[in-house]
Design a protein around this motif. Structure first.
Motif, PDB file in Angstrom:
ATOM      1  N   LYS A 161     -16.855  17.837 -13.632  1.00  0.00           N
ATOM      2  CA  LYS A 161     -16.665  17.221 -14.562  1.00  0.00           C
ATOM      3  C   LYS A 161     -16.612  16.790 -16.416  1.00  0.00           C
ATOM      4  O   LYS A 161     -15.387  17.337 -17.154  1.00  0.00           O
ATOM      5  N   LEU A 162     -18.030  17.207 -17.232  1.00  0.00           N
ATOM      6  CA  LEU A 162     -17.770  17.230 -18.117  1.00  0.00           C
ATOM      7  C   LEU A 162     -17.553  18.498 -18.688  1.00  0.00           C
ATOM      8  O   LEU A 162     -17.764  18.451 -19.845  1.00  0.00           O
ATOM      9  N   PHE A 163     -18.891  19.255 -18.578  1.00  0.00           N
ATOM     10  CA  PHE A 163     -18.903  20.224 -19.011  1.00  0.00           C
ATOM     11  C   PHE A 163     -18.441  22.071 -18.339  1.00  0.00           C
ATOM     12  O   PHE A 163     -18.947  22.126 -17.173  1.00  0.00           O
ATOM     13  N   VAL A 214     -14.626  10.229 -24.343  1.00  0.00           N
ATOM     14  CA  VAL A 214     -14.982   9.073 -24.118  1.00  0.00           C
ATOM     15  C   VAL A 214     -16.269  10.821 -24.625  1.00  0.00           C
ATOM     16  O   VAL A 214     -16.966  11.826 -23.459  1.00  0.00           O
ATOM     17  N   THR A 215     -17.237  10.156 -25.611  1.00  0.00           N
ATOM     18  CA  THR A 215     -17.659  11.489 -26.284  1.00  0.00           C
ATOM     19  C   THR A 215     -19.190  10.357 -26.787  1.00  0.00           C
ATOM     20  O   THR A 215     -19.306   8.773 -27.369  1.00  0.00           O
ATOM     21  N   VAL A 216     -20.049  10.885 -26.319  1.00  0.00           N
ATOM     22  CA  VAL A 216     -21.628  10.003 -26.264  1.00  0.00           C
ATOM     23  C   VAL A 216     -22.008  10.019 -27.816  1.00  0.00           C
ATOM     24  O   VAL A 216     -21.770   8.520 -27.956  1.00  0.00           O
ATOM     25  N   THR A 217     -22.543  10.981 -28.304  1.00  0.00           N
ATOM     26  CA  THR A 217     -22.505  11.221 -29.552  1.00  0.00           C
ATOM     27  C   THR A 217     -21.506  11.224 -30.455  1.00  0.00           C
ATOM     28  O   THR A 217     -21.800  10.502 -31.988  1.00  0.00           O
ATOM     29  N   GLY A 218     -20.489  11.470 -30.019  1.00  0.00           N
ATOM     30  CA  GLY A 218     -19.490  11.511 -31.214  1.00  0.00           C
ATOM     31  C   GLY A 218     -19.119   9.712 -31.470  1.00  0.00           C
ATOM     32  O   GLY A 218     -19.261   9.389 -32.716  1.00  0.00           O
ATOM     33  N   PRO A 224     -17.283  20.887 -28.340  1.00  0.00           N
ATOM     34  CA  PRO A 224     -17.147  21.136 -30.036  1.00  0.00           C
ATOM     35  C   PRO A 224     -17.050  19.830 -30.759  1.00  0.00           C
ATOM     36  O   PRO A 224     -17.823  18.857 -29.841  1.00  0.00           O
ATOM     37  N   VAL A 225     -16.988  19.349 -31.878  1.00  0.00           N
ATOM     38  CA  VAL A 225     -17.442  18.382 -32.686  1.00  0.00           C
ATOM     39  C   VAL A 225     -15.994  18.139 -33.132  1.00  0.00           C
ATOM     40  O   VAL A 225     -16.469  16.714 -34.256  1.00  0.00           O
ATOM     41  N   ASP A 226     -14.999  18.279 -32.867  1.00  0.00           N
ATOM     42  CA  ASP A 226     -14.213  18.158 -33.349  1.00  0.00           C
ATOM     43  C   ASP A 226     -13.422  16.395 -33.248  1.00  0.00           C
ATOM     44  O   ASP A 226     -13.054  15.603 -34.093  1.00  0.00           O
ATOM     45  N   LEU A 227     -14.109  15.423 -32.184  1.00  0.00           N
ATOM     46  CA  LEU A 227     -13.617  14.038 -32.650  1.00  0.00           C
ATOM     47  C   LEU A 227     -14.121  13.514 -33.140  1.00  0.00           C
ATOM     48  O   LEU A 227     -13.814  12.805 -34.041  1.00  0.00           O
ATOM     49  N   HIS A 228     -15.495  13.424 -33.394  1.00  0.00           N
ATOM     50  CA  HIS A 228     -16.155  13.507 -34.530  1.00  0.00           C
ATOM     51  C   HIS A 228     -15.900  13.045 -36.038  1.00  0.00           C
ATOM     52  O   HIS A 228     -15.691  12.426 -36.748  1.00  0.00           O
ATOM     53  N   THR A 237     -23.264  13.572 -15.991  1.00  0.00           N
ATOM     54  CA  THR A 237     -23.816  15.035 -15.437  1.00  0.00           C
ATOM     55  C   THR A 237     -25.241  15.760 -16.374  1.00  0.00           C
ATOM     56  O   THR A 237     -25.822  16.660 -14.871  1.00  0.00           O
ATOM     57  N   ASP A 238     -26.002  14.479 -16.115  1.00  0.00           N
ATOM     58  CA  ASP A 238     -27.524  15.160 -17.043  1.00  0.00           C
ATOM     59  C   ASP A 238     -28.525  14.967 -15.495  1.00  0.00           C
ATOM     60  O   ASP A 238     -29.175  15.446 -15.686  1.00  0.00           O
ATOM     61  N   MET A 239     -27.457  14.699 -14.231  1.00  0.00           N
ATOM     62  CA  MET A 239     -28.801  14.632 -13.006  1.00  0.00           C
ATOM     63  C   MET A 239     -27.893  15.904 -12.093  1.00  0.00           C
ATOM     64  O   MET A 239     -28.161  15.770 -10.903  1.00  0.00           O
TER      65      MET A 239
HETATM   66  C1  UD1 Z   1     -24.525  13.637 -25.237  1.00  0.00           C
HETATM   67  C2  UD1 Z   1     -25.572  13.874 -24.370  1.00  0.00           C
HETATM   68  C3  UD1 Z   1     -26.130  14.729 -23.447  1.00  0.00           C
HETATM   69  C4  UD1 Z   1     -24.977  14.023 -21.698  1.00  0.00           C
HETATM   70  C5  UD1 Z   1     -24.036  14.235 -22.440  1.00  0.00           C
HETATM   71  C6  UD1 Z   1     -23.010  13.194 -21.633  1.00  0.00           C
HETATM   72  C7  UD1 Z   1     -27.310  13.446 -26.022  1.00  0.00           C
HETATM   73  C8  UD1 Z   1     -28.690  13.848 -27.447  1.00  0.00           C
HETATM   74  N1  UD1 Z   1     -26.514  14.187 -25.172  1.00  0.00           N
HETATM   75  O1  UD1 Z   1     -23.728  14.856 -25.430  1.00  0.00           O
HETATM   76  O2  UD1 Z   1     -27.353  14.606 -22.550  1.00  0.00           O
HETATM   77  O3  UD1 Z   1     -24.889  15.094 -21.226  1.00  0.00           O
HETATM   78  O4  UD1 Z   1     -23.425  13.245 -23.413  1.00  0.00           O
HETATM   79  O5  UD1 Z   1     -23.419  12.133 -20.666  1.00  0.00           O
HETATM   80  O6  UD1 Z   1     -26.964  12.196 -26.184  1.00  0.00           O
HETATM   81  N2  UD1 Z   1     -16.331  16.483 -26.787  1.00  0.00           N
HETATM   82  C9  UD1 Z   1     -14.912  17.385 -27.510  1.00  0.00           C
HETATM   83  N3  UD1 Z   1     -15.080  16.903 -28.735  1.00  0.00           N
HETATM   84  C10 UD1 Z   1     -15.921  16.384 -29.100  1.00  0.00           C
HETATM   85  C11 UD1 Z   1     -17.075  15.836 -27.897  1.00  0.00           C
HETATM   86  C12 UD1 Z   1     -17.244  15.664 -27.208  1.00  0.00           C
HETATM   87  O7  UD1 Z   1     -14.110  17.875 -26.998  1.00  0.00           O
HETATM   88  O8  UD1 Z   1     -15.738  16.149 -30.620  1.00  0.00           O
HETATM   89  C13 UD1 Z   1     -16.239  17.181 -24.705  1.00  0.00           C
HETATM   90  C14 UD1 Z   1     -17.462  17.702 -24.405  1.00  0.00           C
HETATM   91  O9  UD1 Z   1     -17.172  18.921 -24.838  1.00  0.00           O
HETATM   92  C15 UD1 Z   1     -17.801  17.147 -23.475  1.00  0.00           C
HETATM   93  C16 UD1 Z   1     -16.900  16.014 -23.104  1.00  0.00           C
HETATM   94  O10 UD1 Z   1     -16.682  15.502 -24.535  1.00  0.00           O
HETATM   95  O11 UD1 Z   1     -16.673  18.200 -22.403  1.00  0.00           O
HETATM   96  C17 UD1 Z   1     -18.302  14.934 -23.415  1.00  0.00           C
HETATM   97  O12 UD1 Z   1     -19.036  15.118 -24.238  1.00  0.00           O
HETATM   98  P1  UD1 Z   1     -20.242  14.123 -25.211  1.00  0.00           P
HETATM   99  O13 UD1 Z   1     -20.443  13.261 -24.643  1.00  0.00           O
HETATM  100  O14 UD1 Z   1     -19.876  14.514 -26.675  1.00  0.00           O
HETATM  101  O15 UD1 Z   1     -21.752  14.522 -25.293  1.00  0.00           O
HETATM  102  P2  UD1 Z   1     -23.070  14.383 -26.107  1.00  0.00           P
HETATM  103  O16 UD1 Z   1     -22.925  13.524 -26.831  1.00  0.00           O
HETATM  104  O17 UD1 Z   1     -22.974  15.944 -26.802  1.00  0.00           O
END
Ligand code: UD1
Length: 421
Positions: A328-330, A162-166, A122-126, A306-308
């Motif tokens: 743990k992440l996905f 912790v969200t990377v793209t967020g 999801p992108v709810d956190l963004h 997680t990407d490894m």
């Molecule tokens: C980025 C990477 C991806 C990597 C991931 C974790 C990019 C383009 N992609 O993905 O390769 O596998 O980080 O290191 O950089 N989540 C929520 N709500 C949100 C956002 C995230 O619940 O709004 C959850 C996700 O479902 C997941 C966790 O947070 O369980 C981490 O995800 P996130 O770090 O956001 O992954 P991406 O940024 O999509």
């Protein structure tokens, strides 16, 4: 559609030059929306995801000169603020234009990324964070409609996860907000760090870079003068070629890397019995006397990525004994398991945990299907040690994130050809 035909059991040796990091280049390209001048970027990886984002930026009105690894991009005259479904559906990371578009124009529409092969994502956190900064968010007909009166307002954002793209989206939004934004529980991946550094070089005041508490002083919608920059090396591509050395138990050197970004991965190789040599910009993996099983739990940087996970699972099939891998992440990031099992691997799944009973020599070549980017590279790795020929189908997943994967592997001794279905 292309597939890879791989004949296994070749000895590998030599060195691989690592490309720029896809996951750093994506937010950095999106961040050029915040620039007041043309931006020069070098060491761009030559992969499909980058071309997809450039297509999207082009649709918004950006112009660029792009030759493989260098780009000069001009976003000064952007006219459009809509990221359409046909682009976003092919690449979730398109969501990275949301923060900068909204911050600069006060409105934008971005198609909602759907689920994907590795789970809901999801992108709810963004969205919640942007609302805390004063945005009005509506979801209509599959689109995120975001608007704000005047500038986004600085706020204290505490991410539940912790969200990377967020984190990247909010850093970019905060850069052009009015006042100070504090992000608590921010991601501190090297890719997030580079985004912050590039913005700081452009004059945005950012404290706490590289920590999980970022404090960003916004410019109240003033775009900022970007300096030229070079994309950091791809730590996941680097780790994947080290896995190629590990799974074939050969000596492989990777060059143009930042070894520190690979600490968690290198520690696991050492636990498995491989020897690791490092200098400032390269890492060499040397064969193990006996490949030992491992325990891995994926987590945020600086923990094990997680990407490894998929690539290490392939390596674990060659270990002497039982490895345990906890994702743990996905929730659905085990799509490679059934394909590895078809090649003869012994892997059982229980919720988020995969148990791999390794036995050297157990894999046998067959037809397998790539399902997502990293799962695909795990299948290629497995094919390098399988008996006979493996055909890896649907490799468009690989092309999204690996720059000339088969060429780089052939250069160190693998037998791989790309064919058409
Ligand atoms: C980025 C990477 C991806 C990597 C991931 C974790 C990019 C383009 N992609 O993905 O390769 O596998 O980080 O290191 O950089 N989540 C929520 N709500 C949100 C956002 C995230 O619940 O709004 C959850 C996700 O479902 C997941 C966790 O947070 O369980 C981490 O995800 P996130 O770090 O956001 O992954 P991406 O940024 O999509």
């Amino acid at each position: 559609m292309d597939y890879l035909e791989i004949i296994g059991k070749k000895n590998l040796s030599g060195s691989v030059k690592i490309s720029g990091a896809k996951n750093a280049a994506l937010p950095l390209l999106a961040s050029t929306i915040l620039s007041s001048n043309k931006v020069q970027i070098t060491n761009l990886p030559n992969v499909v995801d980058i071309r997809t984002l450039l297509k999207l930026l082009g649709m918004l009105g950006a112009t660029f000169n792009h030759d493989n690894t260098n780009i000069s991009i001009d976003t000064i005259n952007l006219t459009e603020t809509k990221a359409t479904y046909d682009i976003v559906k092919t690449m979730r990371a398109s969501i990275l234009v949301l923060g900068p578009l909204l911050a600069r124009f006060g409105h934008c529409e971005v198609s909602l990324p759907g689920g994907c092969a590795i789970g809901q994502r999801p992108v709810d956190l963004h969205l919640k964070a942007l609302e805390q900064m004063g945005a009005k968010i509506e979801i209509k007909a599959g689109y995120i409609l975001a608007t704000v009166d005047g500038a986004l307002k600085g706020a204290t954002i505490v991410f539940d996860k912790v969200t990377v793209t967020g984190t990247e989206n909010i850093v970019m939004a905060a850069a052009l907000a009015l006042g100070t934004t504090t992000i608590v529980n921010a991601a501190k991946e090297p890719e997030v760090v580079q985004l912050c550094e590039v913005l700081a070089d452009a004059g945005v005041k950012i404290e706490g870079i590289g920590t999980n508490r970022l404090i960003i002083e916004g410019t109240n919608r003033q775009t900022v003068p970007f300096k030229p920059f070079k994309i950091i090396p791809d730590r996941i591509e680097a780790g994947t070629y080290l896995c190629a050395g590990a799974i074939t138990n050969s000596t492989v050197k990777i060059e143009n890397v930042v070894p520190m970004h690979l600490d968690a991965v290198l520690a696991k190789f050492e636990e498995m019995g491989y020897k690791i040599l490092k200098d400032e910009t390269s890492v060499t993996i040397l064969p193990a006397n006996e490949i030992k099983p491992i325990h891995i739990t994926t987590t945020e940087y600086p923990g094990f990525p997680t990407d490894m996970q998929a690539q290490f699972m392939a390596v674990a099939t060659m270990a002497n004994g039982v490895s345990v891998i906890d994702e743990k992440l996905f929730e659905n990031r085990f799509m490679h398991v059934s394909e590895l099992v078809r090649m003869g691997a012994e892997i059982s799944l229980n919720g988020t945990v995969a148990t791999v009973t390794g036995t050297p020599q157990q894999l046998i070549g067959t037809d397998v299907m790539a399902t997502d980017l990293r799962a695909s590279s795990a299948l290629v790795l497995a094919a390098l040690v399988a008996e006979g020929t493996t055909k890896v189908h649907r490799i468009y997943h690989l092309d999204r994130g690996y720059d000339k994967l088969e060429v780089k592997l052939v250069n160190i001794g693998a037998d791989i050809v790309r064919e058409k279905e």
